[in-house]
Design an enzyme around this catalytic site. Structure first.
Site, PDB file in Angstrom:
ATOM      1  CE  LYS A 241      -4.953  41.080  36.925  1.00  0.00           C
ATOM      2  NZ  LYS A 241      -5.996  40.892  35.889  1.00  0.00           N
TER       3      LYS A 241
ATOM      4  CG  ASP B 246      -7.151  44.206  36.856  1.00  0.00           C
ATOM      5  OD1 ASP B 246      -7.600  43.333  36.116  1.00  0.00           O
ATOM      6  OD2 ASP B 246      -7.486  44.295  38.055  1.00  0.00           O
TER       7      ASP B 246
HETATM    8  N1  GLU Z   1      -6.953  42.978  33.428  1.00  0.00           N
HETATM    9  C1  GLU Z   1      -7.634  42.346  32.324  1.00  0.00           C
HETATM   10  C2  GLU Z   1      -7.976  40.912  32.693  1.00  0.00           C
HETATM   11  O1  GLU Z   1      -8.269  40.646  33.836  1.00  0.00           O
HETATM   12  C3  GLU Z   1      -6.898  42.510  31.007  1.00  0.00           C
HETATM   13  C4  GLU Z   1      -5.520  41.947  30.954  1.00  0.00           C
HETATM   14  C5  GLU Z   1      -4.760  42.261  29.679  1.00  0.00           C
HETATM   15  O2  GLU Z   1      -5.313  42.922  28.798  1.00  0.00           O
HETATM   16  O3  GLU Z   1      -3.619  41.808  29.580  1.00  0.00           O
HETATM   17  O4  GLU Z   1      -8.027  40.034  31.893  1.00  0.00           O
END
Ligand code: GLU
Length: 443
Positions: A126, A166
Site C-alpha cells: 500500500k 484508493d
Molecule cells: N485500493 C483498493 C483496495 O483497497 C484497490 C487496490 C488495487 O487495485 O490494487 O483494495
C-alpha cells in the site's frame, strides 16, 4: 502465553504509535487462533506470524511540489511493501491528509489477506501521501503526482509492485503517475492499474469494487435465506466504491437510500439517483449539498448519521472506523440483517463483535471489497497479453471471483468450527495460502 498472544504483544511493543495497524493485526491474529493452535510448533519455529506483521520494506520519501501561485510545498510519501509470497506487491495509493505510517501499514497488512482471497497471484502492499487533493487545480494535482512518481518509480514495476487507486487517487491521478513513470523509465508496462481505457486500463475496473461488494452481499444473503430484492440499503461514502455499490444495488433489486461525504450525508426516500450523484461528485467534484438541491425530496444533514436510518442492509463505503459501537447498536435496534464492508476496516472491533453477537451477517472488507483489486489483477493479465477484454467478460469474472470468495470464507469458517463467522473465515482462508507459500519458500 500462546503464540498468537506473544506476537500481538510484541507487535504492540514495537509499534506503539500505530493504532490502526495494531487494530488490523489484532483482528487478524485473534481470528487465526484456530489454525495456529492446530500447528503452533511449526508456525512458531518458522516465525510465520512475526514475519507476517513485519513488512518486507517501508519506503518514506519527501514529495516537493509547487502550487499555482509559485509557492513550494512538501508532503510525505509512503510505499509499504508488505508481503510478496504469492505475487508482486499490489495495493492502492491513498491521498488524504490523515495518511501516516500507521494507516498505510494497516492497509498494506489487510491487503495481504484480501489479495490472497481473490485467488489471483498478487501480494500485499500500500502507498500514499498526506497530500490533500481537495480544492487543488488539475495542474497542482499533476505536479504533485509527477513529484510523487519521481521517487516512487525506483521501487515499482510490473513484476515487482503494482500500485493503483484508493481514496483521493482516481483515473486522473493514475494517468499523471503513469505518464511520469513512462517518461522516466521509457517503459510502457502495466506498472499501475486503474489506468484510462485508451492506455491499458480495464473495462469494469472503475465499477469493480462497488459491483463486487454487491455480488458478495447478494450471495451472502441468498445463502442465508434472504434476497436483496426490496431491501432498504444504507450506504456511506460518495466516492468510487459507494457510487457503484449504489448502482449495482439498484440493479439487483435493492433500494439504496443514503450516501455521505466528509461534511454531511443524504437521506433520499426515493432512493439515491446515481446520475445526480455522479454529476455532483465525479464531474463537478462538489459537496453533497448540491445533490440535495437537485432532488427536492432528499434531506441533507451535516455531520455523521447514515447509520441512524432504518435499513435492512448497511454498506459502509467511506473510510476506516466510520461504523462505531453506537452505530452498531442503532442498526441492530432498527432491524438490520446484514453489514458488508465496502471500505477497508470501516467497522471498529467493538462494533463488529456487537453485530456478530446479535446474529447480523457481517462480511469483512478484505472479502467484500476485494473486487477492486481482483479486477486490477485482471487488468495486469490483459496488459501482459496486450489485449483488452470486453466489459461483460471482466464483469462475469468479477462476479465469479466474489461468489467464490464468499464460499471460501464461509467454508473456512465452518471447517474450523466457526460457521457463519465470516471474519474468522476470511482471515483463515487468506492466511492459509500465504503461509503455505512462505513456508515453501523458506525465510
Ligand atoms: N485500493 C483498493 C483496495 O483497497 C484497490 C487496490 C488495487 O487495485 O490494487 O483494495
Amino acid at each position: 502465553m500462546s503464540y498468537v498472544d506473544e506476537v500481538i504483544k510484541s507487535t504492540a511493543e514495537k509499534n506503539p504509535n500505530q493504532p490502526e495497524f495494531l487494530q488490523a493485526v489484532t483482528e487478524v491474529l485473534e481470528s487465526l487462533r484456530p489454525v495456529i493452535e492446530q500447528n503452533e510448533d511449526l508456525y512458531k519455529r518458522e516465525a510465520i506470524l512475526e514475519r507476517l506483521v513485519e513488512p518486507d520494506r517501508q519506503i518514506m520519501f519527501r514529495v516537493p511540489w509547487v502550487d499555482d501561485e509559485g509557492n513550494a510545498h512538501v508532503n510525505r510519501g509512503f510505499r509499504v511493501q508488505f508481503n510478496n509470497a504469492i505475487g508482486p506487491y499490489k495495493g492502492g495509493i491513498r491521498l488524504h491528509p490523515s495518511v501516516n505510517l500507521s494507516i498505510i501499514k494497516f492497509l498494506g497488512f489487510e491487503q495481504i489477506f484480501k489479495n490472497s482471497l481473490t485467488s489471483l497471484p498478487i501480494g500485499g502492499g500500500k502507498g500514499g501521501s498526506d497530500f490533500d487533493p481537495k480544492g487543488k487545480s488539475d495542474r497542482e494535482i499533476m505536479r504533485f503526482c509527477q513529484s510523487f512518481m519521481t521517487e516512487l518509480y525506483k521501487y515499482i514495476g510490473k513484476d515487482t509492485d503494482v500500485p493503483a487507486g484508493d481514496i483521493g487517487t482516481g483515473a486522473r491521478e493514475i494517468g499523471y503517475m503513469f505518464g511520469q513513470y513512462k517518461r522516466i523509465t521509457d517503459l510502457y508496462e502495466g506498472v499501475l492499474t486503474g489506468k484510462g481505457l485508451s492506455f491499458g486500463g480495464s473495462l469494469a475496473r472503475t465499477e469493480a469494487t462497488g459491483y463486487g461488494l454487491l455480488y458478495l452481499t447478494n450471495e451472502m444473503l441468498k445463502c442465508n435465506g434472504h434476497t436483496l430484492e426490496g431491501k432498504i440499503c444504507a450506504v456511506s461514502g460518495a466516492g468510487n466504491v459507494a457510487t457503484y455499490a449504489i448502482q449495482k444495488c439498484w440493479q439487483l433489486g435493492g433500494k439504496p437510500v443514503t450516501c455521505s461525504d466528509s461534511t454531511g450525508w443524504i437521506y433520499d426516500p426515493d432512493g439515491i439517483d446515481v446520475a445526480v450523484l455522479k454529476d455532483v461528485k465525479e464531474v463537478r467534484r462538489a459537496r453533497l449539498t448540491e445533490y440535495a438541491k437537485a432532488r427536492p425530496n432528499a434531506e441533507y444533514h451535516e455531520g455523521r448519521g447514515v447509520w441512524s436510518v432504518k435499513c435492512d442492509v448497511a454498506l459502509p463505503c467511506a473510510t476506516q472506523n466510520e461504523l462505531r459501537i453506537e452505530d452498531a447498536k442503532q442498526l441492530v435496534a432498527n432491524g438490520v440483517i446484514a453489514v458488508a464492508e465496502g471500505a477497508n476496516m470501516p467497522t471498529t472491533l467493538e462494533a463488529t463483535q456487537y453485530l456478530q453477537e446479535n446474529g447480523i451477517l457481517f462480511a469483512p472488507g478484505k472479502a467484500a471489497n476485494a473486487g477492486g483489486v481482483a479486477t486490477s489483477a485482471l487488468e495486469m493479465s490483459q496488459n501482459s497479453e496486450r489485449l483488452s477484454w470486453t466489459f461483460e467478460e471482466v464483469d462475469s469474472k468479477l462476479k465469479n471471483i466474489m461468489v467464490n470468495i464468499f464460499h471460501n470464507m464461509s467454508d473456512a469458517a465452518e471447517k474450523y468450527g466457526y460457521a457463519g463467522n465470516y471474519v474468522v473465515g476470511a482471515n483463515i482462508a487468506g492466511f492459509e495460502k500465504v503461509a503455505n507459500a512462505m513456508l515453501a519458500q523458506g525465510f
